[in-house]
Design a protein around this motif. Structure first.
Motif, short mmCIF file in Angstrom:
data_model
loop_
_atom_site.label_atom_id
_atom_site.label_comp_id
_atom_site.label_asym_id
_atom_site.label_seq_id
_atom_site.Cartn_x
_atom_site.Cartn_y
_atom_site.Cartn_z
N GLN A 15 1.39 -1.81 0.13
CA GLN A 15 -0.10 -0.31 0.01
C GLN A 15 0.97 0.98 0.11
O GLN A 15 0.56 2.27 -1.05
CB GLN A 15 -0.93 -0.04 1.77
N THR A 16 2.07 1.87 0.79
CA THR A 16 2.71 2.43 0.73
C THR A 16 3.80 3.13 -0.21
O THR A 16 3.45 4.25 -0.73
CB THR A 16 4.03 2.42 1.93
N THR A 73 0.69 3.47 -3.55
CA THR A 73 -0.62 4.92 -3.04
C THR A 73 -0.47 6.08 -3.53
O THR A 73 -1.26 6.55 -4.71
CB THR A 73 -0.93 5.49 -1.65
N GLY A 94 -2.26 7.55 -6.60
CA GLY A 94 -3.41 9.15 -6.31
C GLY A 94 -2.86 10.14 -7.86
O GLY A 94 -3.96 10.62 -8.37
N GLY A 118 -8.29 -0.17 -10.14
CA GLY A 118 -8.03 -0.87 -7.68
C GLY A 118 -8.11 -1.39 -7.18
O GLY A 118 -7.78 -3.03 -6.79
N ALA A 150 -4.38 -0.23 -4.36
CA ALA A 150 -4.16 0.90 -3.26
C ALA A 150 -5.00 1.85 -3.74
O ALA A 150 -4.14 3.49 -4.17
CB ALA A 150 -2.96 1.59 -2.54
N SER A 157 -7.44 3.55 -1.58
CA SER A 157 -8.38 4.80 -0.57
C SER A 157 -7.71 6.37 -0.63
O SER A 157 -8.68 7.30 -0.19
CB SER A 157 -7.53 3.90 1.53
N SER A 158 -6.62 6.49 -0.80
CA SER A 158 -6.43 8.36 -1.23
C SER A 158 -7.04 8.76 -2.84
O SER A 158 -7.98 9.90 -2.37
CB SER A 158 -5.53 8.73 -1.74
N GLY A 163 -2.93 10.66 -1.44
CA GLY A 163 -2.09 9.73 -1.57
C GLY A 163 -0.96 9.79 -0.86
O GLY A 163 0.01 8.52 -0.51
N ASN A 219 -1.89 9.10 2.06
CA ASN A 219 -2.18 7.76 2.50
C ASN A 219 -0.99 7.02 3.03
O ASN A 219 -0.59 5.98 2.92
CB ASN A 219 -3.52 7.25 1.62
N THR A 220 -0.01 7.33 1.85
CA THR A 220 0.87 6.74 1.73
C THR A 220 1.58 6.19 3.82
O THR A 220 1.76 5.95 4.04
CB THR A 220 1.98 7.69 1.10
N PHE A 225 -0.56 3.89 5.89
CA PHE A 225 0.27 2.84 5.85
C PHE A 225 1.60 2.16 6.22
O PHE A 225 1.96 1.34 6.53
CB PHE A 225 -0.26 1.77 4.31
#
Length: 340
Positions: free
Chosen positions: A9-10, A13, A17, A32, A63, A65-66, A285, A288-289, A292
């Motif tokens: 995810q890191t 993300t 984005g 995604g 990834a 979520s962002s 992005g 959110n990085t 995670f």
């Protein structure tokens, strides 16, 4: 197997984005979800730890979520955006608690692969919902995002402070969820844990929505940040002092989670306010990085304290409240809300 998800995810993300700023939110979210579903199938069919690690890594590569947060920001007015983020936060918290309650039952009855098959099916359902029910955001000219844009976001003091707040918050949350259930399970059956988790979610939601609405209407979002940090610190203190008293540990967990939920919806809302509109997906992005990466580090931190004095985690978290509060003090005044 747990941490590699946060690691991928890191890694992915920010690129997701970036892509959403160029190609649009909904296409990237759908892609995604497909990646996540494929990773779920790999994990469900894995035989041995290496295939499971690969499946978990592929899951994390979806990834989005962002991008979802950026889409929420695109579809909401600024004066209600914090409350919209709060609703998203409630759904995340509810699914989090529901997973704790349902996961052990499903894995005991149908095996661990059933969790991954269910996730894959829910991914496909989410794609159908996205394409048929979620409104399309306003069409804008795609932005050519460069490394210079990303560098500007990283150097922005307000966005950096929000990234640091999110990193510490999710590092603390993940570490708490590694250690605290172990303490509670010494005294209570796994089947009885919903007695803690359900009131926790209910109380946190009951406090969060009116608090965010009041803070937004009065321009007191920074004050709400400090309140969330203070409540989380109080929860850590209660858990640190609880010793072998399970009820006190549970109360501390509930207080900590209430503080977390006061912070959770405010931070992404502030990111979308401080970030330029054309770079909103990229800024979220990066944000959110940090989330995670914090979860990945929190898993390691919690694992360390499982073997080196479990209650030491809560005192460490109290110490982390100092840089947490420092990051909050560095925030400037959020830009004024747009008016019709």
């Amino acid at each position: 197997a747990v941490g590699v998800y946060g690691l991928s995810q890191t890694l992915f993300t920010v690129p997701m984005g970036l892509l959403s700023d160029r190609w649009g939110r909904k296409p990237v979210i759908a892609a995604g979800l497909l990646v996540y579903a494929s990773g779920s199938v790999l994990a469900a069919t894995a035989v041995g730890i290496v295939p499971l690690l690969i499946g978990r890594f592929v899951q994390g590569a979806g990834a989005i979520s962002s991008v979802v947060i950026a889409l929420v920001a695109d579809l909401t007015r600024e004066e209600v955006r914090g409350r919209a983020m709060a609703v998203v936060g409630i759904s995340i918290g509810a699914s989090f608690a529901l997973g704790f309650a349902v996961g052990p039952v499903m894995s005991a009855r149908w095996g661990v692969p059933s969790l991954f098959w269910t996730t894959a099916a829910l991914d496909l359902l989410a794609i159908a919902y996205l394409l048929t029910m979620v409104p399309r955001p306003p069409v804008e000219k795609p932005t050519e995002v460069t490394r210079a844009h990303v560098g500007a976001i990283l150097r922005d003091p307000n966005l950096f402070s929000l990234d640091l707040l999110m990193f510490i918050m999710h590092m603390s949350l993940t570490a708490v969820w590694v250690v605290t259930p172990k303490l509670l399970l010494v005294h209570w059956d796994r089947s009885a844990m919903w007695h803690v988790y359900l009131p926790m979610i209910f109380i946190a939601g009951l406090v969060m929505l009116p608090a965010v609405a009041l803070a937004e209407s009065r321009g007191k979002l920074k004050a709400l940040l400090f309140a969330g940090i203070g409540v989380s610190a109080a929860g850590s203190l209660i858990m640190g002092l609880s010793g072998d008293a399970p009820v006190m540990t549970a109360v501390g967990l509930v207080v900590f989670f209430v503080g977390f939920n006061l912070l959770e919806p405010v931070l992404p809302s502030l990111v979308t306010r401080f970030a330029p509109r054309e770079l909103r997906g990229t800024a979220v992005g990066v944000f959110n990085t940090s989330q995670f990466l914090g979860a990945f580090c929190g898993g390691a931190l919690g694992g360390f304290f499982l073997g080196h004095g479990r209650y030491g985690l809560y005192w460490t978290q109290l110490a982390l409240c100092l840089p947490w509060a420092w990051a909050a003090t560095r925030l400037g005044t959020p830009p004024a809300r747009a008016t019709a």
